[in-house]
Design an enzyme around this catalytic site. Structure first.
Site, PDB file in Angstrom:
ATOM      1  N   ASP A  67      26.187  43.287  63.574  1.00 29.34           N
ATOM      2  CA  ASP A  67      26.077  42.065  62.792  1.00 29.34           C
ATOM      3  C   ASP A  67      27.335  41.950  61.932  1.00 29.34           C
ATOM      4  O   ASP A  67      28.130  42.881  61.868  1.00 29.34           O
ATOM      5  CB  ASP A  67      24.791  42.011  61.956  1.00 29.34           C
ATOM      6  CG  ASP A  67      24.576  43.244  61.096  1.00 29.34           C
ATOM      7  OD1 ASP A  67      23.524  43.310  60.458  1.00 29.34           O
ATOM      8  OD2 ASP A  67      25.447  44.129  61.049  1.00 29.34           O
ATOM      9  N   TYR A  69      30.179  41.771  58.920  1.00 31.33           N
ATOM     10  CA  TYR A  69      30.405  42.515  57.682  1.00 31.33           C
ATOM     11  C   TYR A  69      29.632  41.833  56.560  1.00 31.33           C
ATOM     12  O   TYR A  69      29.586  40.603  56.481  1.00 31.33           O
ATOM     13  CB  TYR A  69      31.887  42.542  57.339  1.00 31.33           C
ATOM     14  CG  TYR A  69      32.753  43.280  58.339  1.00 31.33           C
ATOM     15  CD1 TYR A  69      32.563  44.639  58.597  1.00 31.33           C
ATOM     16  CD2 TYR A  69      33.784  42.627  59.013  1.00 31.33           C
ATOM     17  CE1 TYR A  69      33.370  45.318  59.504  1.00 31.33           C
ATOM     18  CE2 TYR A  69      34.595  43.302  59.918  1.00 31.33           C
ATOM     19  CZ  TYR A  69      34.381  44.644  60.158  1.00 31.33           C
ATOM     20  OH  TYR A  69      35.187  45.317  61.049  1.00 31.33           O
ATOM     21  N   PHE A  80      34.083  42.654  64.392  1.00 36.53           N
ATOM     22  CA  PHE A  80      35.038  43.655  63.919  1.00 36.53           C
ATOM     23  C   PHE A  80      36.218  43.064  63.165  1.00 36.53           C
ATOM     24  O   PHE A  80      37.017  43.811  62.594  1.00 36.53           O
ATOM     25  CB  PHE A  80      35.536  44.552  65.074  1.00 36.53           C
ATOM     26  CG  PHE A  80      34.493  45.441  65.644  1.00 36.53           C
ATOM     27  CD1 PHE A  80      34.118  46.607  64.997  1.00 36.53           C
ATOM     28  CD2 PHE A  80      33.844  45.109  66.830  1.00 36.53           C
ATOM     29  CE1 PHE A  80      33.131  47.436  65.522  1.00 36.53           C
ATOM     30  CE2 PHE A  80      32.862  45.928  67.368  1.00 36.53           C
ATOM     31  CZ  PHE A  80      32.493  47.097  66.716  1.00 36.53           C
ATOM     32  N   HIS A 190      30.071  54.231  68.770  1.00 37.64           N
ATOM     33  CA  HIS A 190      30.567  53.218  67.845  1.00 37.64           C
ATOM     34  C   HIS A 190      31.762  53.773  67.069  1.00 37.64           C
ATOM     35  O   HIS A 190      31.787  54.960  66.733  1.00 37.64           O
ATOM     36  CB  HIS A 190      29.452  52.817  66.872  1.00 37.64           C
ATOM     37  CG  HIS A 190      29.730  51.566  66.118  1.00 37.64           C
ATOM     38  ND1 HIS A 190      30.489  51.548  64.964  1.00 37.64           N
ATOM     39  CD2 HIS A 190      29.360  50.279  66.350  1.00 37.64           C
ATOM     40  CE1 HIS A 190      30.570  50.311  64.521  1.00 37.64           C
ATOM     41  NE2 HIS A 190      29.889  49.524  65.344  1.00 37.64           N
TER      42      HIS A 190
END
Length: 225
Positions: A67, A69, A80, A190
């Site tokens: 989701d 930031y 990202f 991740h």
């Protein structure tokens, strides 16, 4: 979200019916209620930026985040990525480090805005497109996951030879929407500091370019200025 969002016309053609589904109406009502008392990121005008900057027929690579930031001024609708002038968060710095190791590109002291990737055919897609300020995962299970499953399914069905970069267990759940015989699925941990050891050395960026070139597509310039 009362009207169709500001996205590229090619995505409107593909998703117009989806925006009319009952779950999207429920999601709109949820967001309206949230906005009465909460700060939500990104700004509503930026929620669908991934679909504005990367037309449907030009998608070559999909990078799936969880989701947005949840800090003020960071998210702007691309997974990202952060807005220009904002320090790249730790996960993005780890992505840059892997690019540098993989492709021998200088990736220190560069912008955290990934729009240059989006303009080359990278769909920077979060599985959930909004979040409450300071509360990660606060908008999970509200309908966004259904919507982004549909997005990936459309790309899977109507396009060929797309690279799907799935980092972490959450993103890898989206593999169910992708036919690995027609597309390239790259899996790794991740890039967050908690799991980066399983991300380092994945070489996804050179692998993506090799795959694209082998199918007659232009390689991605991963350098960020």
């Amino acid at each position: 979200m009362e009207k169709l969002p500001n996205i590229h016309q090619s995505w409107l053609v593909e998703l117009q019916a989806e925006f009319k589904q009952p779950y999207m109406a429920e999601l709109r009502e949820f967001l309206k209620a949230e906005l009465q008392t909460q700060s939500i990121y990104p700004d509503m005008k930026n929620v669908f930026n991934a679909f504005l900057h990367t037309p449907f027929q030009e998608v070559k690579v999909v990078i799936i985040g969880q989701d947005p930031y949840h800090g003020k001024g960071q998210a702007h609708g691309l997974s990202f990525s952060v807005q220009t002038g904002v320090k790249p968060p730790a996960s993005l710095r780890n992505i840059y480090r892997e690019i540098s190791d993989d492709l021998k590109l200088p990736m220190s002291k560069v912008s955290g805005n990934l729009q240059s990737w989006a303009s080359q055919g990278l769909l920077l897609l979060n599985a959930v497109l909004t979040v409450r300020a300071g509360k990660p995962a606060s908008h999970h299970a509200r309908g966004w996951e259904v919507f982004t499953d549909k997005v990936i399914s459309l790309l899977n069905e109507k396009r060929e030879n797309i690279v799907f970069m799935l980092w972490g267990n959450f993103a890898q759940q989206k593999a169910k929407c992708v036919d690995g015989s027609r597309h390239c699925i790259l899996r790794a941990a991740h890039p967050s500091p908690y799991s980066v050891s399983g991300f380092q050395g994945c070489r996804h960026f050179s692998k993506a370019n090799s795959y694209l070139l082998s199918h007659g597509k232009k390689a991605i310039n991963w350098q960020i200025n």
